[in-house]
Scaffold this active site. Structure first.
Site, short mmCIF file in Angstrom:
data_model
loop_
_atom_site.label_atom_id
_atom_site.label_comp_id
_atom_site.label_asym_id
_atom_site.label_seq_id
_atom_site.Cartn_x
_atom_site.Cartn_y
_atom_site.Cartn_z
N ASP A 1 -21.61 111.10 -27.56
CA ASP A 1 -20.72 109.98 -27.23
C ASP A 1 -20.00 110.16 -25.90
O ASP A 1 -19.17 109.34 -25.52
CB ASP A 1 -19.71 109.74 -28.35
N ASP B 1 -17.81 112.41 -24.70
CA ASP B 1 -16.45 112.93 -24.50
C ASP B 1 -16.43 114.44 -24.31
O ASP B 1 -15.37 115.03 -24.09
CB ASP B 1 -15.51 112.50 -25.63
N ASP C 1 -22.35 115.32 -24.62
CA ASP C 1 -22.75 115.16 -26.01
C ASP C 1 -23.06 113.69 -26.28
O ASP C 1 -23.04 112.87 -25.36
CB ASP C 1 -21.68 115.71 -26.96
N SER D 1 -20.48 111.37 -32.55
CA SER D 1 -20.34 112.37 -31.49
C SER D 1 -21.54 113.30 -31.40
O SER D 1 -22.64 112.87 -31.09
CB SER D 1 -19.04 113.14 -31.71
#
Length: 443
Positions: free
Chosen positions: A242, A244, A240, A101
């Site tokens: 990833d 999400d 960000d 992430s």
């Protein structure tokens, strides 16, 4: 039962240490395959962010799943919510994301989605952990899985994202800065925004495996804030690593966090008559969000920190929106997990329907100064059990009364103690309160 390997959001750590090794990842793939093979399809989708270690971990997962008789479906770099969505559309038994992430490139992690695109239940995670501790045994050669790759996964997800934006609106004539954090949205988010009609200025779209989240993206907003002002753009949107999380920037360079974006989405749904119930935040959500929503007559409840807990409370209340102030925003009428691109589009839709700029929409929420301190701590001494820390926190809580809050918690993914203080006071005063608690922590 306490989990041995899984944390609050899958398994995460430093590459080459802890659990993020080829050996453990292969065993994890096999163990997960053993559990997941008990139901439905044998397809398991695998997506990843562009960090360098993802290739190594992808190969290990592929081998482990195949050894358990499942068919790994490789999608390459793909946002976390895209994996959740495509797992459902491909009728796969599960989806796996290789990502850490918002963390730096030297960390990585692995998390799973069910066939419904939701986080795995803790019961399933415990089943997988039990298999990890067993001896690895391959299925018979005739039953081994065979991996294959989906070439059009990104295109499918782009069309899904655009489908969540009302067809009566477009972004013609708007200049938008898009920061992809050199992460999983680099080849997707700019196309989504530009295909809706905007003139896109893209940042963070040259991943080299090492520069993910490096001075860019939703966790480092200075660059996009400055770029929006420099380019005289209408607004900016940042994700960000990833994909999400989402943060946005108005034309003045002001950064809107998850609390403000949740307020804008909730207000728009209220105006359009599509709001179901209320909105879910977390213990970290600003007190100003709660009060601003209540002024509109919108119920608000807090969950524990983590998008899993946000979603659980949304389901319990039968509500359709929830968010963390970090930018995880869930619009469950579109997808059952946080999706940065889709959530950003809901904010842009609110701009279109109200014919207001982002700057104007954010005026409805008055946030209290909130100070968050992150401290490394001595593992031998739990700050949440330290009488000195607790006594000082209690003193400040009593002082603030109903004009502020104190929240102490430990990170679920790293050895960090978080102190949050917010109050209807100056930022300097609030920072002083937080520091007085921090001074009691033994580091």
């Amino acid at each position: 039962m306490k989990k041995k390997y899984f944390g609050t959001d899958g398994i995460r750590g430093k590459v080459g240490a802890s659990l993020i090794t080829p050996e453990f990842t292969l065993k994890l793939g096999w163990a997960a395959g053993r559990v997941l093979a008990k139901s439905g399809s044998k397809k398991v989708l695998i997506g990843k962010d562009p960090r360098i270690s993802g290739y190594m971990l992808e190969a290990a997962l592929e081998a482990g799943l195949a050894a358990a008789g499942l068919r790994p479906v490789l999608m390459g770099p793909m946002p976390t919510p895209a994996v959740a969505y495509l797992t459902q559309t491909f009728r796969a038994t599960a989806g796996i994301v290789i990502s850490a992430s918002h963390n730096p490139y030297y960390d990585n992690g692995i998390k799973f989605f069910s066939d419904q695109g939701t986080k795995l239940s803790e019961e399933i995670e415990l089943e997988i952990e039990a298999e990890i501790d067993k001896e690895l045994k391959c299925v018979d050669s005739s039953e081994l899985g065979k991996a294959y790759r989906i070439e059009d996964a990104a295109g499918r997800y782009i069309e899904f994202c655009k489908s969540t934006f009302p067809s009566k609106y477009n972004l013609n004539g708007l200049k938008v800065v898009v920061d992809c954090a050199n992460g999983a949205t680099y080849h997707i988010a700019p196309l989504v925004i530009s295909e809706l009609g905007a003139d896109v200025i893209a940042m963070g779209v040259e991943p080299d495996g090492l520069n993910i989240n490096l001075n860019c993206g939703a966790t480092s907003m200075q660059a996009i804030s400055e770029r929006v002002v420099k380019e005289n753009a209408d607004f900016g949107i940042a994700f960000d690593g990833d994909g999400d999380r989402v943060m946005m920037v108005d034309h003045t360079g002001y950064v809107l966090d998850g609390d403000e974006l949740l307020y804008i989405i909730a207000r728009d749904k209220l105006r359009s008559g599509t709001l179901k119930g209320g909105a879910v935040g977390t213990k970290m959500s600003n007190l100003g969000l709660e009060q601003s929503l209540k002024t509109l007559g919108i119920p608000f409840e807090r969950s524990d920190v983590g998008d899993r807990h946000v979603m659980e409370l949304m389901i319990k209340n039968n509500w359709c929106i929830g968010a963390e102030n970090s930018g995880h925003i869930i619009c469950s009428d579109h997808l059952s997990t946080g999706d940065g691109i889709v959530s950003g589009l809901q904010v842009i839709s609110a701009m279109q329907s109200s014919r207001m700029k982002l700057y104007e929409l954010r005026q409805g929420i008055k946030k209290y100064p909130q100070i968050l301190l992150n401290l490394g701590f001595d593992n031998k001494i739990d700050p949440l059990q330290d009488n000195d820390v607790l006594a000082e926190a209690k003193r400040i809580e009593t002082l603030l009364g109903d004009k502020g809050r104190v929240l102490l918690r430990k990170s679920g993914t790293e050895p960090v103690f978080r102190i949050m203080v917010e109050a209807d006071e100056s930022e300097k005063v609030v920072r002083g309160y937080a520091k007085s608690i921090a001074d009691k922590v033994k580091v």
